[in-house]
Design an enzyme around this catalytic site. Structure first.
Site, mmCIF file in Angstrom:
data_model
loop_
_atom_site.group_PDB
_atom_site.id
_atom_site.type_symbol
_atom_site.label_atom_id
_atom_site.label_comp_id
_atom_site.label_asym_id
_atom_site.label_seq_id
_atom_site.Cartn_x
_atom_site.Cartn_y
_atom_site.Cartn_z
ATOM 1 N N SER A 80 52.560 68.579 44.361
ATOM 2 C CA SER A 80 51.585 69.464 44.998
ATOM 3 C C SER A 80 52.239 70.753 45.471
ATOM 4 O O SER A 80 53.444 70.803 45.759
ATOM 5 C CB SER A 80 50.925 68.763 46.196
ATOM 6 O OG SER A 80 51.813 68.695 47.297
ATOM 7 N N ASN A 105 52.136 65.378 38.983
ATOM 8 C CA ASN A 105 52.153 66.717 39.596
ATOM 9 C C ASN A 105 52.819 66.676 40.962
ATOM 10 O O ASN A 105 52.623 65.738 41.740
ATOM 11 C CB ASN A 105 50.736 67.272 39.755
ATOM 12 C CG ASN A 105 50.173 67.794 38.449
ATOM 13 O OD1 ASN A 105 50.692 67.508 37.381
ATOM 14 N ND2 ASN A 105 49.088 68.544 38.532
ATOM 15 N N ASN A 162 42.211 68.791 48.348
ATOM 16 C CA ASN A 162 43.454 69.327 48.908
ATOM 17 C C ASN A 162 43.842 68.599 50.192
ATOM 18 O O ASN A 162 45.014 68.259 50.403
ATOM 19 C CB ASN A 162 43.300 70.823 49.197
ATOM 20 C CG ASN A 162 43.322 71.671 47.944
ATOM 21 O OD1 ASN A 162 43.874 71.261 46.918
ATOM 22 N ND2 ASN A 162 42.732 72.845 48.009
ATOM 23 N N LYS A 181 36.728 71.177 46.519
ATOM 24 C CA LYS A 181 38.164 71.226 46.251
ATOM 25 C C LYS A 181 38.967 71.083 47.536
ATOM 26 O O LYS A 181 40.046 70.483 47.550
ATOM 27 C CB LYS A 181 38.546 72.524 45.543
ATOM 28 C CG LYS A 181 40.027 72.522 45.146
ATOM 29 C CD LYS A 181 40.463 73.669 44.303
ATOM 30 C CE LYS A 181 41.924 73.472 43.904
ATOM 31 N NZ LYS A 181 42.469 74.623 43.160
ATOM 32 N N GLY A 231 49.371 82.460 39.635
ATOM 33 C CA GLY A 231 49.327 83.864 39.234
ATOM 34 C C GLY A 231 50.041 84.095 37.914
ATOM 35 O O GLY A 231 49.536 84.797 37.026
ATOM 36 N N ALA A 288 50.731 73.842 37.687
ATOM 37 C CA ALA A 288 51.796 74.780 37.322
ATOM 38 C C ALA A 288 52.873 74.778 38.385
ATOM 39 O O ALA A 288 52.598 74.567 39.567
ATOM 40 C CB ALA A 288 51.230 76.189 37.152
#
Length: 322
Positions: free
Chosen positions: A254, A252, A190, A186, A13, A131
């Protein structure tokens, strides 16, 4: 320029809020907690780019009343899957049709939104940007990705509206006429990555170096592919995509691992939980997804990290008890 409401300013967001605000759009962040809304209002939004440079932008924030959200030209939903119903009610309370974009993980978010929002208003976007949120008002951009977007109702122009808005600010926006297939694609990734990183306490790339865990990952993904077929979506080579994502997002952390480390509820119900639900209704056994769902639930309330051999042995014991 548009006024865009963002319900749920977590990592993704905040990332897309920065993209929008930096392009001149008027962004309203809709927070659940007053402390976060106050932090955004007083400090602005801080974005740390891929080179580690910090950028600051002023943004407007509120704690969810419909009055300020009613001014928005469009609303992006980035809440966790278990908060989707509450976000849908907020949007439904506006009593007018606005374009809505679900930018979330998991299965079933669009269907949940559609309980309070007309289907022709809803688009879904899936992003591979990495992110990490820090504090109340900061986001680190950890990996450049691309975003696929599509409408959930055939003939709706809502995805085109969102694609035009995001094309002005977010890198690599790709329209899709098969967004349901993309959602399931996706979900396979995941399911193959997130719960395993959370249970092992490792970054994505480490999974490639865990020979005891890779067969469990493959089995969980193959179960999920079989359930996707029950839902009318034919998929293949999902495990190869899982491995490819592990390679390209090796550093990354998760979102599920971030959640369990912070003692927060995870989105396991919208991933393995949906697989288990559909499978059980059809009389199909999915022991790997059931195991992941149950043990991630335990992790939410009693944090632990396993070695790959411990995880393998736990699954074997779980399977023997079924």
């Amino acid at each position: 320029m548009k006024k865009i409401g963002v319900i749920g300013p977590g990592a993704i967001g905040r990332l897309f809020a920065f993209f929008l605000a930096s392009a001149g759009h008027d962004v309203l962040l809709v927070c659940r907690r007053e402390a976060q809304a106050k932090a955004f209002s007083e400090q602005g939004l801080t974005y740390v780019d891929l080179e580690g440079r910090a950028h600051h932008l002023a943004v407007e924030a509120t704690t969810g009343g419909s009055e300020r959200l009613a001014e928005a030209h469009g609303v992006i939903v980035t809440v966790k899957s278990y908060d989707t119903a509450a976000a849908a009610r907020q949007i439904g309370a506006l009593n007018r049709k606005v374009p809505v974009l679900s930018l979330q993980n998991g299965l079933g978010n669009a269907q949940t939104l559609a309980r309070d929002v007309a289907q022709e208003q809803i688009a879904v976007a899936l992003t591979t940007h990495g992110a990490i949120a820090e504090g109340e008002a900061k986001v680190w951009h950890k990996g450049r990705g691309q975003t696929v977007i599509g409408a959930i109702e055939a003939g709706s122009e809502v995805a085109d509206w969102w694609a035009d808005v995001l094309a002005s600010c977010a890198p690599v926006i790709t329209p899709s006429a098969e967004i349901q297939r993309e959602i399931w694609r996706k979900a396979m990734v995941n399911i193959g990555i997130n719960p395993f990183t959370a249970l092992l306490g490792v970054k994505n790339g480490q999974l490639l170096r865990e020979p005891d865990v890779l067969p469990l990952m493959r089995a969980a993904v193959e179960e999920a592919e079989a359930v996707a077929k029950l839902a009318g979506v034919e998929l293949s080579d999902s495990m190869e995509r899982v491995l490819d994502v592990c390679r390209h997002t090796a550093e990354n952390t998760s979102s599920m691992l971030q959640d369990v480390r912070l003692g927060r509820r995870t989105e396991i119900d919208a991933m393995c939980g949906v697989i288990v639900q559909i499978a059980e209704a059809a009389g199909l056994s999915v022991p790997h997804n059931l195991f992941l769902k149950n043990f991630i639930k335990k992790c939410e309330t009693n944090r632990f990290e396993l070695t790959s051999l411990e995880l393998k042995r736990l699954f074997e014991a779980f399977r023997a008890d079924l």
